[in-house]
Design a protein around this motif. Structure first.
Motif, PDB file in Angstrom:
ATOM      1  N   ILE A  24      17.873  23.861  28.980  1.00 45.00           N
ATOM      2  CA  ILE A  24      16.647  23.649  29.467  1.00 45.00           C
ATOM      3  C   ILE A  24      16.967  22.890  27.999  1.00 45.00           C
ATOM      4  CG2 ILE A  24      14.092  23.507  29.430  1.00 45.00           C
ATOM      5  CD1 ILE A  24      15.349  23.971  31.683  1.00 45.00           C
ATOM      6  N   ARG A  25      16.413  21.407  28.578  1.00 46.89           N
ATOM      7  CA  ARG A  25      16.395  19.767  26.999  1.00 46.89           C
ATOM      8  C   ARG A  25      14.628  20.098  26.858  1.00 46.89           C
ATOM      9  NH1 ARG A  25      21.422  19.980  24.563  1.00 46.89           N
ATOM     10  NH2 ARG A  25      20.415  17.965  23.699  1.00 46.89           N
ATOM     11  N   ILE A  26      14.403  19.611  25.810  1.00 44.96           N
ATOM     12  CA  ILE A  26      12.885  19.690  25.557  1.00 44.96           C
ATOM     13  C   ILE A  26      12.873  18.331  24.558  1.00 44.96           C
ATOM     14  CG2 ILE A  26      10.858  20.492  23.536  1.00 44.96           C
ATOM     15  CD1 ILE A  26      11.999  22.688  25.200  1.00 44.96           C
ATOM     16  N   ARG A  27      11.388  17.430  25.122  1.00 43.04           N
ATOM     17  CA  ARG A  27      11.622  16.126  25.071  1.00 43.04           C
ATOM     18  C   ARG A  27       9.923  15.919  24.581  1.00 43.04           C
ATOM     19  NH1 ARG A  27      14.672  13.731  29.901  1.00 43.04           N
ATOM     20  NH2 ARG A  27      16.721  14.018  29.599  1.00 43.04           N
ATOM     21  N   LEU A  28       9.735  14.774  24.158  1.00 37.11           N
ATOM     22  CA  LEU A  28       8.661  14.515  23.672  1.00 37.11           C
ATOM     23  C   LEU A  28       8.193  13.829  25.025  1.00 37.11           C
ATOM     24  CD1 LEU A  28       9.043  12.794  20.139  1.00 37.11           C
ATOM     25  CD2 LEU A  28       8.283  15.146  20.825  1.00 37.11           C
ATOM     26  N   THR A  29       6.432  13.833  24.538  1.00 38.60           N
ATOM     27  CA  THR A  29       5.563  12.969  25.604  1.00 38.60           C
ATOM     28  C   THR A  29       5.660  11.613  24.894  1.00 38.60           C
ATOM     29  OG1 THR A  29       3.632  14.091  24.584  1.00 38.60           O
ATOM     30  CG2 THR A  29       4.532  15.133  26.537  1.00 38.60           C
ATOM     31  N   ASP A  30       4.611  10.885  25.696  1.00 38.75           N
ATOM     32  CA  ASP A  30       4.709   9.681  24.533  1.00 38.75           C
ATOM     33  C   ASP A  30       3.356   9.708  23.599  1.00 38.75           C
ATOM     34  OD1 ASP A  30       6.708   7.519  26.069  1.00 38.75           O
ATOM     35  OD2 ASP A  30       4.993   7.519  28.267  1.00 38.75           O
ATOM     36  N   LYS A  31       2.250  11.218  24.324  1.00 36.14           N
ATOM     37  CA  LYS A  31       1.457  11.969  23.519  1.00 36.14           C
ATOM     38  C   LYS A  31       1.988  12.041  21.379  1.00 36.14           C
ATOM     39  CE  LYS A  31      -2.278  15.513  23.363  1.00 36.14           C
ATOM     40  NZ  LYS A  31      -2.720  16.370  23.588  1.00 36.14           N
ATOM     41  N   ALA A  32       3.011  12.443  21.796  1.00 36.76           N
ATOM     42  CA  ALA A  32       3.213  13.157  21.286  1.00 36.76           C
ATOM     43  C   ALA A  32       4.292  11.759  20.009  1.00 36.76           C
ATOM     44  CB  ALA A  32       4.664  14.347  21.852  1.00 36.76           C
ATOM     45  N   ARG A  33       4.730  11.113  20.744  1.00 34.39           N
ATOM     46  CA  ARG A  33       5.603  10.232  20.298  1.00 34.39           C
ATOM     47  C   ARG A  33       3.770   9.490  19.059  1.00 34.39           C
ATOM     48  NH1 ARG A  33       7.816   9.775  24.666  1.00 34.39           N
ATOM     49  NH2 ARG A  33      10.050  10.201  24.823  1.00 34.39           N
ATOM     50  N   SER A  34       2.881   9.052  20.076  1.00 31.97           N
ATOM     51  CA  SER A  34       2.221   8.314  19.259  1.00 31.97           C
ATOM     52  C   SER A  34       1.359   9.211  18.023  1.00 31.97           C
ATOM     53  CB  SER A  34       0.839   8.145  20.610  1.00 31.97           C
ATOM     54  OG  SER A  34      -0.235   9.621  20.546  1.00 31.97           O
ATOM     55  N   LEU A  35       1.573  10.529  17.616  1.00 36.57           N
ATOM     56  CA  LEU A  35       1.288  11.309  17.035  1.00 36.57           C
ATOM     57  C   LEU A  35       1.813  10.981  15.718  1.00 36.57           C
ATOM     58  CD1 LEU A  35       0.099  14.479  18.899  1.00 36.57           C
ATOM     59  CD2 LEU A  35      -1.352  12.367  17.044  1.00 36.57           C
ATOM     60  N   GLN A  36       3.167  10.458  15.791  1.00 35.50           N
ATOM     61  CA  GLN A  36       4.319  10.627  14.448  1.00 35.50           C
ATOM     62  C   GLN A  36       3.690   9.691  13.275  1.00 35.50           C
ATOM     63  OE1 GLN A  36       8.284   9.408  15.266  1.00 35.50           O
ATOM     64  NE2 GLN A  36       9.179  10.153  13.499  1.00 35.50           N
ATOM     65  N   ALA A  37       2.734   9.013  13.118  1.00 33.82           N
ATOM     66  CA  ALA A  37       2.172   8.026  12.215  1.00 33.82           C
ATOM     67  C   ALA A  37       1.050   8.801  11.755  1.00 33.82           C
ATOM     68  CB  ALA A  37       2.184   6.943  12.014  1.00 33.82           C
ATOM     69  N   ALA A  38       0.442   9.866  12.250  1.00 29.59           N
ATOM     70  CA  ALA A  38      -0.219  11.048  11.251  1.00 29.59           C
ATOM     71  C   ALA A  38       0.406  11.724  10.979  1.00 29.59           C
ATOM     72  CB  ALA A  38      -1.235  11.436  12.462  1.00 29.59           C
ATOM     73  N   TYR A  39       1.448  12.468  11.738  1.00 25.24           N
ATOM     74  CA  TYR A  39       2.543  14.033  10.934  1.00 25.24           C
ATOM     75  C   TYR A  39       2.518  13.085   9.311  1.00 25.24           C
ATOM     76  CZ  TYR A  39       5.799  16.654  10.405  1.00 25.24           C
ATOM     77  OH  TYR A  39       5.973  18.578   9.542  1.00 25.24           O
ATOM     78  N   ASP A  40       3.857  11.827  10.052  1.00 27.79           N
ATOM     79  CA  ASP A  40       4.009  11.174   8.372  1.00 27.79           C
ATOM     80  C   ASP A  40       3.173  11.122   7.120  1.00 27.79           C
ATOM     81  OD1 ASP A  40       6.320  11.288   9.959  1.00 27.79           O
ATOM     82  OD2 ASP A  40       6.596   9.430  10.104  1.00 27.79           O
ATOM     83  N   GLU A  41       2.275  10.640   7.764  1.00 24.51           N
ATOM     84  CA  GLU A  41       0.963  10.156   6.607  1.00 24.51           C
ATOM     85  C   GLU A  41       0.552  11.966   5.814  1.00 24.51           C
ATOM     86  OE1 GLU A  41      -4.096   8.934   6.322  1.00 24.51           O
ATOM     87  OE2 GLU A  41      -2.444   7.705   7.690  1.00 24.51           O
ATOM     88  N   VAL A  42      -0.066  12.803   6.660  1.00 24.00           N
ATOM     89  CA  VAL A  42      -0.396  13.956   6.424  1.00 24.00           C
ATOM     90  C   VAL A  42       1.240  15.108   5.397  1.00 24.00           C
ATOM     91  CG1 VAL A  42      -0.517  16.731   6.949  1.00 24.00           C
ATOM     92  CG2 VAL A  42      -1.464  14.526   8.392  1.00 24.00           C
ATOM     93  N   SER A  43       2.142  14.680   5.688  1.00 24.31           N
ATOM     94  CA  SER A  43       3.345  14.924   5.116  1.00 24.31           C
ATOM     95  C   SER A  43       3.721  14.091   4.020  1.00 24.31           C
ATOM     96  CB  SER A  43       4.663  14.552   5.746  1.00 24.31           C
ATOM     97  OG  SER A  43       4.776  15.316   7.128  1.00 24.31           O
ATOM     98  N   GLU A  44       3.185  13.553   3.655  1.00 29.86           N
ATOM     99  CA  GLU A  44       3.251  12.703   2.451  1.00 29.86           C
ATOM    100  C   GLU A  44       2.258  13.215   1.187  1.00 29.86           C
ATOM    101  OE1 GLU A  44       3.669   8.375   2.620  1.00 29.86           O
ATOM    102  OE2 GLU A  44       5.194   8.053   4.240  1.00 29.86           O
TER     103      GLU A  44
END
Length: 147
Positions: free
Chosen positions: A90-110
């Protein structure tokens, strides 16, 4: 010589996780939690991974990862897709919803990284991270040799 590196890393990990969760809460981000963020991070870096690859990249236990992926799938963050070349995998893929959260994650990580590396020079950060990579490699080698 008595060493406490592992103990210190454990304490740092706990505090960094609490800090990450606090920043998520402060920013009103409830679409994922810290541990799910680790999974999302590796998928943002290399989308379309097998469970085995995610285990290797996150160091999460297979059983832990399976439960987390179940919840993430229910939340609409990931989908499981049969591998086209190996139908048993089985492969795991992101949904559009998850892709839309990347900027928020990056901000929290920074923000969390700013706390983590406060007072460090760029040179010190590079040296520190290289030493951590060596430690990680030591554990990977030990695991390969059954230790």
């Amino acid at each position: 010589m008595k060493t406490v590196g592992g103990f210190l890393l454990s304490q740092i990990r706990q505090r960094a996780s609490r800090s990450f969760e606090k920043i998520l809460k402060t920013k009103g981000i409830d679409a994922f939690n810290g541990p799910q963020g680790r999974i999302l991070y590796v998928l943002w870096e290399q989308e379309d991974l097998s469970i085995t690859e995610i285990v290797r990249l996150t160091s999460l236990a297979n059983t832990t990862l399976t439960g987390m992926l179940d919840r993430m799938e229910e939340q609409g963050l990931v989908v499981r897709v049969p591998d086209q070349h190996n139908r048993r995998q089985i492969r795991i893929r992101l949904t559009d919803k998850a892709r839309s959260l990347q900027a928020a994650y990056d901000e929290v990580s920074e923000e969390n990284n700013a706390i983590f590396y406060a007072g460090f020079t760029e040179s010190e950060i590079l040296q520190f991270e290289n030493k951590l990579r060596r430690i990680l490699k030591n554990y990977e080698e030990a695991e390969r040799h059954g230790k």
